[in-house]
Design a protein around this motif. Sequence first.
Motif, short mmCIF file in Angstrom:
data_model
loop_
_atom_site.label_atom_id
_atom_site.label_comp_id
_atom_site.label_asym_id
_atom_site.label_seq_id
_atom_site.Cartn_x
_atom_site.Cartn_y
_atom_site.Cartn_z
N LYS A 40 76.91 53.22 41.94
CA LYS A 40 76.93 52.58 43.26
C LYS A 40 78.30 52.67 43.93
O LYS A 40 78.43 53.22 45.02
CB LYS A 40 76.48 51.12 43.12
N VAL A 41 79.33 52.12 43.26
CA VAL A 41 80.62 51.97 43.97
C VAL A 41 81.52 53.20 43.90
O VAL A 41 82.40 53.35 44.74
CB VAL A 41 81.40 50.72 43.49
N VAL A 42 81.28 54.06 42.92
CA VAL A 42 82.14 55.25 42.84
C VAL A 42 81.46 56.45 43.51
O VAL A 42 82.08 57.14 44.31
CB VAL A 42 82.51 55.58 41.37
N ILE A 43 80.18 56.66 43.20
CA ILE A 43 79.53 57.86 43.75
C ILE A 43 78.89 57.57 45.12
O ILE A 43 79.26 58.19 46.12
CB ILE A 43 78.47 58.44 42.78
N ALA A 44 77.94 56.64 45.16
CA ALA A 44 77.16 56.43 46.39
C ALA A 44 78.06 56.05 47.57
O ALA A 44 77.96 56.63 48.65
CB ALA A 44 76.11 55.36 46.17
N ASP A 45 78.93 55.08 47.37
CA ASP A 45 79.77 54.62 48.48
C ASP A 45 80.73 55.70 48.96
O ASP A 45 81.09 55.75 50.14
CB ASP A 45 80.55 53.36 48.08
N ARG A 46 81.16 56.55 48.02
CA ARG A 46 82.07 57.63 48.41
C ARG A 46 81.32 58.67 49.24
O ARG A 46 81.79 59.12 50.28
CB ARG A 46 82.69 58.27 47.16
N LEU A 47 80.13 59.05 48.79
CA LEU A 47 79.34 60.04 49.53
C LEU A 47 78.96 59.49 50.91
O LEU A 47 78.87 60.24 51.88
CB LEU A 47 78.08 60.38 48.75
N ALA A 48 78.77 58.18 50.98
CA ALA A 48 78.36 57.55 52.25
C ALA A 48 79.40 57.79 53.35
O ALA A 48 79.03 57.94 54.52
CB ALA A 48 78.15 56.06 52.05
N ILE A 49 80.66 57.87 52.99
CA ILE A 49 81.71 58.06 54.00
C ILE A 49 81.48 59.37 54.74
O ILE A 49 81.47 59.43 55.96
CB ILE A 49 83.12 58.06 53.34
N TYR A 50 81.25 60.43 53.96
CA TYR A 50 81.03 61.76 54.55
C TYR A 50 79.71 61.79 55.32
O TYR A 50 79.65 62.23 56.47
CB TYR A 50 81.04 62.79 53.42
N VAL A 51 78.66 61.28 54.66
CA VAL A 51 77.31 61.34 55.26
C VAL A 51 77.29 60.57 56.59
O VAL A 51 76.78 61.09 57.60
CB VAL A 51 76.26 60.77 54.28
N ASN A 52 77.83 59.38 56.61
CA ASN A 52 77.82 58.58 57.84
C ASN A 52 78.56 59.29 58.97
O ASN A 52 78.12 59.29 60.11
CB ASN A 52 78.45 57.20 57.60
N ASN A 53 79.68 59.87 58.60
CA ASN A 53 80.49 60.59 59.58
C ASN A 53 79.68 61.71 60.25
O ASN A 53 79.69 61.86 61.47
CB ASN A 53 81.71 61.18 58.84
N ILE A 54 78.94 62.46 59.44
CA ILE A 54 78.20 63.60 59.97
C ILE A 54 76.92 63.13 60.69
O ILE A 54 76.64 63.56 61.81
CB ILE A 54 77.79 64.57 58.82
#
Lengths: 311, 477
Positions: free
Chosen positions: B203-217
């Motif tokens: 949750k906090v290392v993988i998902a939240d990190r990927l969310a930064i890029y995904v939300n941006n795009i």
Amino acid sequence: MALKKILKFKIINTFTIVISFIVSFFILDLGVNSFLRKGLKKYYGIEDNSEIALIGHSHIMLGLDKESMEKKLNIKVAKYTSEGVDILNRKVMIDYLLEKNDSIRLLIYGVDAWSFSGEGLSANSQVLFYPFLDNVNIDHYLRECVPFKDYLTRKIIKTTRYNEGLISSSFRGYLRNWDNMKSGTVNLKKVKEQIAKNKYRKINNNPLYIETLTQTIETLSLNKIEIILFYIPTLHLINQVENKKFKKNIDIFEQIESDYDNVKFINFTDAYSHRYELFYDPIHLNSVGQKVVTDSLIKILQKNYYNDIGI
Amino acid sequence: MLFNSWEYLFLFLVTTILYFNISLKYRTFLLLISSYIFYISWRLDFALLMLAVTMVNFFGGIKINASRSKKSKKYWLALTIFLSLIPLIYFKYFNFLIENINFIIPFFDNNLQLPYIEIILPVGISFFTFQALSYSLDVYYGKTNVEYNFINFSGFVAFFPQLVAGPIERSSNLLSQFRNKHLFLKENFLIGAKLFIWGLFKKVVIADRLAIYVNNIYDNPELFNSATLAVATMFFAFQIYCDFSGYSDMAIGSAKILGFNLRQNFNLPYLANSIGDFWKRWHISLSSWFGDYLYIPLGGNRVRYYRWVINIFLVFLLSGFWHGASWTFIIWGSLHAFYYLVESWGDKFLNLIDFNFIKRYWGYKVFKILTVFVLVCFAWVFFRANSITDAFFIIDEILSFKKGDLYIGSSAVTFILSIFLIFLLLIVQIMQYLKIASMYFYKSKAPASIQFLWYLLICVAISTLSVSSNAFIYFQF
């Protein structure tokens, strides 16, 4: 009774595993923190007795080549820059740097038309100070500006003080790598689209920021340090969006220059803001831009600061 | 109160210590109190809503059980379902209804526009409503005994580890566990703690990190090229998996420490070799809910072919609608129904031409796993996009294969780290598939010292690399 004994033994056994896990975790936490903090100090040049210090956010970080300056000026340069640090943060950075390093004679301070705008830079740039939480002044500063729960977490578990940007900087410190790795060129079409959609950072001056910059200059002056307010060029398209406000802020920097004998304002905007090939994005230089701007600055330093700091 | 917060850790520790040190008759009451504290930490009035749904199903269950005629049972069941769904429909679907009515009205030469209402969706409403309903349905179908103890039943609906994001439990599994005495067992503690740590990492290392890029795009898709949109979609596939399965792991782990066994909710879904297989591995508790309470009552596959096709579409469509009140979710569900049907036709075709031997080759299996992953990613575009227009734009852009530099986000380090973490996840998943690493309650084959070191490193990775600002995505479902 037998079942109770077995359960008791198992609970003690579990307790031992948990305690050894927690102890191992905190030992590892201490070791990782120590390693990462050492790398960061190397990257920022905090304890290397530099005579020139570069202070600012990503503009300076990507805009000036510390190694080239050291080589051509034959002097040690500390590059204490972090993404999104505003004027308030920079005061803390400078105070920390001066505490650790008393040989600084020239401080190059990054400025731009948005320097006095608090919003739109970073919501929580103070987190970049977490690695130095063991320092009394930084501890005091963070205790006041971050939620207590966050502060306490960082105080207890030291590895929570880092993010990937800081970790990367730490490794680069060990590798002695300060390269600007942005190799692309700004997409002008995209910039125009974003401006048309009103998606750009606004210039809104906050009086507290202006006051803090003045205080910073006063502190540096007391320490007999020469100051350069250095405007790393930003793209012409962005500069002209709020042209009046842009010029007004340039006037503020010129006014500061005339108010203090030890302050010089160097503005590369007119010289380079139209040269799109030097930019990675509207506000950051690519590696080519960094070389061009650094070489120009070095020439100015060699010409004007020979007598003052012996360059 | 998030799982990755000190508040949760404190609540869980206090609950666990008290739970194993008080008399059996007070234990469920303690869990109920903790569950309501957990839920009230979001909003007090939402807890009253949960209490109302609990009461409707508690008394509904008694009435269904007490009814002698089938007609009367049906009546009480229908009333229970209706009353339970009112809050869900109001809070989750009311504005969607208004939006669609407002869209239709102009076609009748009318300028009337109905006003929207300002609603905040109660956390986990879809989860606790479906869990409570499963009990009433099970009582109706005679799959479970009626519960006359209100504390036990409330504990079942509000059980805090799985309250806000599942797994959606059945009374036959969870409710009965409230009647049992649980002992503090080393095995349970270690399995639970390991699951919790791995879930937290996802949750906090993988998902939240990927969310930064995904939300941006995904918030500005028009600014990015084909490659960037494709990468963002693939990142989202892993983001949503790590987010949701991470939460499930933490829920199952917490419950395990307390001695409760919750159902497995994810079983390596991206290693599925068919769409049918994917739905047996993804959000298992919801898929089986729709299977048991919708698909089978509709006749399942024991009906005429056209009815079966309708059943499949209905189940997937409602599953999509359960995830969110938007046409994008409905299209997402329909796409999966379409995949499912095409797959069944494909299987029939292979049988027809006597080409089944191909299924034995590993190359074919790998091809199918990759194909399923691509199809699932394609459907995720609709799930994640902010609107249908955005979704079609993104698909159009991706399929245009326009050239351009890949946008790597605001930080190259974050991007590289994200890719590294996805690879790490895949390696762990393959090891779990091969039963070398532990998954759910299965034991790992690795020596204890290696496991100790692995979880130690995972904990340091959590403290060093966690991105703690994002809320759990599935909370809004």
